[in-house]
Motif scaffolding. Structure first.
Motif, PDB file in Angstrom:
ATOM      1  N   THR A  18       0.811  -1.227   0.000  1.00 50.91           N
ATOM      2  CA  THR A  18       0.000   0.000   0.000  1.00 50.91           C
ATOM      3  C   THR A  18       0.838   1.268   0.000  1.00 50.91           C
ATOM      4  O   THR A  18       0.307   2.363  -0.168  1.00 50.91           O
ATOM      5  N   ALA A  19       2.142   1.146   0.224  1.00 54.12           N
ATOM      6  CA  ALA A  19       2.998   2.321   0.348  1.00 54.12           C
ATOM      7  C   ALA A  19       3.594   2.690  -1.008  1.00 54.12           C
ATOM      8  O   ALA A  19       3.656   1.867  -1.929  1.00 54.12           O
ATOM      9  N   HIS A  20       4.070   3.949  -1.101  1.00 57.81           N
ATOM     10  CA  HIS A  20       4.674   4.376  -2.364  1.00 57.81           C
ATOM     11  C   HIS A  20       6.079   4.936  -2.189  1.00 57.81           C
ATOM     12  O   HIS A  20       6.868   4.948  -3.139  1.00 57.81           O
ATOM     13  N   THR A  21       6.452   5.437  -0.998  1.00 60.87           N
ATOM     14  CA  THR A  21       7.746   6.091  -0.853  1.00 60.87           C
ATOM     15  C   THR A  21       8.380   5.740   0.482  1.00 60.87           C
ATOM     16  O   THR A  21       7.705   5.684   1.514  1.00 60.87           O
ATOM     17  N   PHE A  22       9.699   5.501   0.413  1.00 65.82           N
ATOM     18  CA  PHE A  22      10.501   5.362   1.625  1.00 65.82           C
ATOM     19  C   PHE A  22      11.497   6.513   1.663  1.00 65.82           C
ATOM     20  O   PHE A  22      12.145   6.826   0.660  1.00 65.82           O
ATOM     21  N   VAL A  23      11.627   7.148   2.846  1.00 63.98           N
ATOM     22  CA  VAL A  23      12.603   8.224   3.018  1.00 63.98           C
ATOM     23  C   VAL A  23      13.350   8.018   4.330  1.00 63.98           C
ATOM     24  O   VAL A  23      12.794   7.526   5.316  1.00 63.98           O
TER      25      VAL A  23
ATOM     26  N   GLU B 107      20.418   3.026  -3.067  1.00 60.55           N
ATOM     27  CA  GLU B 107      21.694   2.613  -2.502  1.00 60.55           C
ATOM     28  C   GLU B 107      22.570   3.833  -2.317  1.00 60.55           C
ATOM     29  O   GLU B 107      22.579   4.755  -3.140  1.00 60.55           O
ATOM     30  N   VAL B 108      23.326   3.859  -1.210  1.00 58.85           N
ATOM     31  CA  VAL B 108      24.258   4.938  -0.966  1.00 58.85           C
ATOM     32  C   VAL B 108      25.393   4.394  -0.111  1.00 58.85           C
ATOM     33  O   VAL B 108      25.181   3.503   0.725  1.00 58.85           O
ATOM     34  N   THR B 109      26.602   4.863  -0.359  1.00 55.91           N
ATOM     35  CA  THR B 109      27.762   4.499   0.443  1.00 55.91           C
ATOM     36  C   THR B 109      28.156   5.684   1.308  1.00 55.91           C
ATOM     37  O   THR B 109      28.271   6.806   0.810  1.00 55.91           O
TER      38      THR B 109
ATOM     39  N   PRO C  19      20.839  11.885   2.539  1.00 59.28           N
ATOM     40  CA  PRO C  19      19.413  11.584   2.355  1.00 59.28           C
ATOM     41  C   PRO C  19      19.242  10.397   1.411  1.00 59.28           C
ATOM     42  O   PRO C  19      20.051  10.157   0.521  1.00 59.28           O
ATOM     43  N   LEU C  20      18.186   9.645   1.639  1.00 62.23           N
ATOM     44  CA  LEU C  20      17.920   8.475   0.819  1.00 62.23           C
ATOM     45  C   LEU C  20      16.414   8.375   0.631  1.00 62.23           C
ATOM     46  O   LEU C  20      15.653   8.424   1.592  1.00 62.23           O
ATOM     47  N   GLU C  21      15.987   8.280  -0.640  1.00 59.13           N
ATOM     48  CA  GLU C  21      14.561   8.175  -0.959  1.00 59.13           C
ATOM     49  C   GLU C  21      14.379   7.088  -2.005  1.00 59.13           C
ATOM     50  O   GLU C  21      15.205   6.929  -2.909  1.00 59.13           O
ATOM     51  N   ALA C  22      13.296   6.313  -1.874  1.00 59.27           N
ATOM     52  CA  ALA C  22      13.079   5.204  -2.797  1.00 59.27           C
ATOM     53  C   ALA C  22      11.605   5.056  -3.110  1.00 59.27           C
ATOM     54  O   ALA C  22      10.754   5.274  -2.232  1.00 59.27           O
ATOM     55  N   ASP C  23      11.328   4.665  -4.343  1.00 58.55           N
ATOM     56  CA  ASP C  23       9.968   4.337  -4.779  1.00 58.55           C
ATOM     57  C   ASP C  23       9.714   2.868  -4.426  1.00 58.55           C
ATOM     58  O   ASP C  23      10.385   1.973  -4.931  1.00 58.55           O
ATOM     59  N   ILE C  24       8.749   2.619  -3.562  1.00 62.18           N
ATOM     60  CA  ILE C  24       8.444   1.247  -3.144  1.00 62.18           C
ATOM     61  C   ILE C  24       6.993   0.896  -3.495  1.00 62.18           C
ATOM     62  O   ILE C  24       6.376   0.038  -2.844  1.00 62.18           O
ATOM     63  N   THR C  25       6.475   1.525  -4.511  1.00 61.88           N
ATOM     64  CA  THR C  25       5.072   1.315  -4.891  1.00 61.88           C
ATOM     65  C   THR C  25       4.780  -0.165  -5.114  1.00 61.88           C
ATOM     66  O   THR C  25       5.483  -0.856  -5.857  1.00 61.88           O
TER      67      THR C  25
END
Length: 829
Positions: free
Chosen positions: A749-754, A782-784, A793-799
């Protein structure tokens, strides 16, 4: 004033009470030998008021006490018969009334004070005094409310005045000893210590003030076990004086041996893979339990319980006492029980206060209600709870093997040879023995091995790293045989501080443990007197000349056997009929269709399982969920197919993760059921969900547990500090150590992770780390990060993703493992 005297006797034991010119004294003797010469009884208010002013005799009465009870744990399980004589003497005092209750038994005497009409009064200090021979030999320990100081040998004429812990052992003459202790203590009163004032006089003295909460309140029994050392070691007077259990002992409460990883690896409780290793070892040995110490995670504990259940093994979990300090906190006990957890190890109570005993009362009652056994650590000594609360398996209250590793203090052989005559007399002592790899160890290997028999515990924890046992096949074969269930215990010889030889019987098998302190000891054991005959096979394990173990075999009809104990050494003799029973047995199998379900409040979750080789099938739901409804039960392709409908309560929220347990067998029965779990998750949304407030479905961490709103810290739970990255403080988030993985059921049901990510300032010299976000196994961000740089900052589409996983791995070489903070991780739906 008139001089009044009352007494009662059983056989050659006599206890008397005297009122002389307004002063109460008591005395006791055995066969004319004085156990305590007339000693005062006092009662003082918190303000110093003498509450026994105006003493006048009212009445007296005597009765015979006949009781029967069963023990399922201790030095002799099974049926016990109480035969005592009791006299009650009632007095009028200025503030109300006082009854003094005297008891005489075959193995000792006891008295208690019953206070009438003093509700609301506070009691302080000493009450019942003892007057022993001024030069009596004794084996005390300096008092702490967790009883973990070392026991030593002394005599009263040189013992420093001060506070000492019970049980307090003194030698009256060449063949007569007394052991002073308490019995029947709960939240209506408080615990006492032995306050020694010199010249042979000591007093049962309250560790903290007590408030009388009822119109009639009885103090604990002040107990003197009396006789030769064999009588004292075998005595059950403390249990005899305790109240009867309210209900028969439950089938799910049973003693056993436990694999335990904490001693050899402090922070192993946080790692499922390490606990699975302990489970494998316990199953191979035929042990009954695995105990998981601090740091365990609810995200994976059901998996360990399920895996253990397939082998018939129960799981104990550690918890600090203050995590069970309120009724609300104690509700989690029912949740753990619903997963199939067998029991709890509760730690750090460290108090004799009346309020802490009321806490004991609450926890004991709640564990009995939900079906959990208890092992108390950082605790008071037993006062008869083996009879009153048969699901209490053991207590620490002893300086045990943890002192080698946690405090770096070796245990003396003298201490070990005193414990069988003192602490272990009054109840199980969770010493956690057989620690071959202990640094600074003063004892021999045979001494260490023998402690598993010399010291009794309803939960027998073999403490060393299992590789140490595997490297010693003689010892490993022995610990496979040693049980935690004893039908009989006998002292065969010894003297406190010098040596001890104890024989314990389980069924037809005898286990004889011997330990020595200081000098070498030669002693022979009368096997024929134990009933050991030609049908037994005798194995004797001793110290060899090179510091290891040696094993010899002897015929069952040998009659007597010589034990040669080296300085600080030991020996273990096993006289067994036949070989150990086979550990393999057929167990049911349970398979659930969907280990993870998503459901919203007000709907029904549908659970389907297939069970093979089982009889009764049962679904256990969380304690705040409605009862499940059986939909169908019918034969399937490979067994029985069962399905249920479970109403999801309105209180169910995204922060919760419900664990439902399918049992093949009867839950909390003597024969542990086989369990499979179904996790039910609330789909995220609408709006924003803070992940630090959500229970994950899976979790692993490189060092210790995942921390909430703290840095990773060390390996213990809650030992991190507030999160700091590049000098900036962050209030909310997750602290981990590479490699780490945390999985959340978001439900599609989710669309964004931050989130923000960074290496915490507690590891400024660490290697870099790569942080990844996976949606249903696919990398979506992904980030190192490197030490000292600001939060990235890290943001991802998890739709559409059902599962969200946060993964951290070390990036590149480096001796210091990075500690990473997931700063304010949020899911938007």
């Amino acid at each position: 004033m008139l001089d009044h005297h009352w007494e009662t006797a059983f056989g050659d034991l006599n206890i008397g009470l005297r009122l002389d010119d307004g002063t109460l004294t008591w005395s006791a003797s055995r066969e004319g030998v004085v156990l305590t010469s007339p000693a005062p009884i006092r009662l003082t208010g918190a303000d110093g008021e003498d509450l026994l002013t105006g003493l006048s005799f009212v009445s007296t009465g005597e009765r015979a006490v006949h009781e029967d009870y069963e023990l399922i744990v201790g030095k002799r399980v099974g049926g016990h018969r109480v035969e005592h004589r009791e006299r009650t003497v009632r007095f009028r005092i200025s503030a109300g009334e006082l009854s003094v209750v005297l008891r005489a038994a075959a193995d000792g005497v006891a008295l208690r004070l019953v206070l009438h009409g003093l509700r609301g009064r506070n009691i302080r200090g000493g009450d019942v005094h003892l007057r022993l021979p001024a030069a009596a030999r004794t084996w005390p320990l300096t008092y702490t409310p967790w009883y973990e100081t070392i026991r030593f040998s002394s005599s009263l004429d040189v013992l420093e005045p001060g506070d000492y812990g019970f049980p307090f052992l003194a030698q009256i003459d060449s063949g007569l000893h007394v052991l002073a202790t308490e019995a029947d203590l709960d939240g209506r009163y408080g615990g006492a210590l032995a306050r020694y004032t010199g010249a042979g006089e000591l007093a049962f003295t309250l560790a903290e003030d007590v408030t009388l909460l009822a119109d009639e309140v009885a103090s604990p029994w002040r107990v003197l076990i009396a006789g030769d050392l064999a009588t004292i070691v075998s005595s059950h007077l403390v249990e005899d004086l305790a109240p009867a259990a309210a209900e028969p002992a439950p089938g799910w409460a049973r003693p056993g041996r436990a694999a335990w990883s904490w001693w050899s690896d402090f922070f192993s409780g946080a790692h499922l893979d390490k606990q699975m290793r302990m489970l494998d070892y316990a199953a191979a040995r035929g042990w009954e339990y695995v105990l998981v110490d601090c740091g365990w995670d609810p995200a994976w504990m059901p998996d360990l319980v399920s895996a253990a259940s397939t082998r018939g093994i129960g799981v104990f979990v550690w918890v600090a006492w203050d995590r069970l300090g309120t009724d609300e906190q104690r509700r989690q006990l029912a949740e753990w029980a619903s997963w199939g957890v067998a029991g709890i190890k509760v730690d750090f109570m460290e108090s004799e206060a009346q309020s802490r005993y009321r806490w004991y009362d609450s926890v004991i009652a709640e564990c009995r209600r939900v079906g959990l056994m208890i092992n108390f650590h950082g605790s008071v000594i037993p006062r008869g709870w083996a009879r009153t609360h048969p699901h209490v398996m053991s207590y620490e209250a002893v300086r045990g093997a943890e002192y080698y590793v946690f405090y770096g203090e070796p245990l003396t052989a003298e201490h070990n040879t005193i414990l069988p005559y003192t602490r272990n007399v009054v109840g199980s002592a969770d010493y956690t023995p057989v620690t071959f790899s202990a640094k600074g160890r003063q004892t021999t290997e045979a001494h260490e091995l023998a402690l598993a028999v010399v010291l009794e515990s309803g939960l027998l924890h073999f403490a060393d790293e299992i590789g140490e046992y595997q490297a010693r096949p003689i010892a490993q074969a022995a610990i496979e045989r040693i049980p935690a269930h004893w039908d009989e215990t006998r002292l065969l010889g010894g003297r406190p501080g010098e040596y001890a030889v104890l024989a314990r019987r389980s069924g037809d098998d005898w286990f004889i443990g011997a330990v020595a302190a200081g000098r070498s000891v030669d002693t022979d054991i009368d096997l024929a007197g134990l009933g050991v005959g030609p049908g037994h096979r005798i194995t004797l394990i001793e110290d060899d000349a090179d510091g290891g173990l040696t094993e010899s075999r002897h015929p069952g009809g040998v009659g007597r056997l010589l034990l040669r104990l080296r300085p600080n050494g030991g020996a273990l003799c096993v006289a067994a009929r036949g070989e150990p029973t086979a550990r393999r047995r057929d167990r049911p199998a349970v398979r659930v269709d969907s280990p993870l379900l998503f459901a919203r409040p007000g709907t029904d979750a549908r659970i389907r399982a297939e069970v093979t080789g089982g009889g009764e099938v049962h679904l256990e739901v969380p304690p705040d969920w409605p009862s499940p409804r059986l939909i169908r039960r019918e034969p399937g392709a490979d067994g029985t197919e069962v399905s249920w409908s479970v109403p999801v309560p309105e209180s169910f929220s995204p922060s919760r993760l419900a664990v439902l347990a399918v049992h093949a067998g009867r839950p909390r029965a003597a024969e542990r059921s086989v369990i499979a779990h179904v996790r039910v998750a609330h789909p995220f949304g609408p709006g924003e969900t803070a992940l630090e407030r959500v229970r994950p479905t899976r979790s692993s961490n490189g060092f210790g547990p995942v921390e909430v709103d703290r840095s990773n810290g060390g390996g213990d739970p809650g030992d991190g500090r507030p999160m700091h990255v590049a000098g900036h403080h962050f209030e909310h988030g997750l602290g981990v150590c590479a490699p780490a993985s945390i999985t959340y059921a978001v439900g599609g049901t989710a669309h964004t992770f931050v989130a923000g990510v960074g290496i915490d300032d507690e590891t400024p010299e660490s290697a870099p780390a790569t942080c990844r976000v996976l949606a249903d196994g696919r990398v979506v961000a992904e980030v190192t990060v490197t030490p000292g740089e600001p939060v990235r900052p890290l943001e991802a589409d998890i739709t559409g993703a059902r599962l969200l996983e946060l993964v951290v791995e070390q990036a590149g070489a480096g001796e210091v493992t990075p500690h990473i903070d997931w700063i304010a991780p949020r899911v938007q739906a």
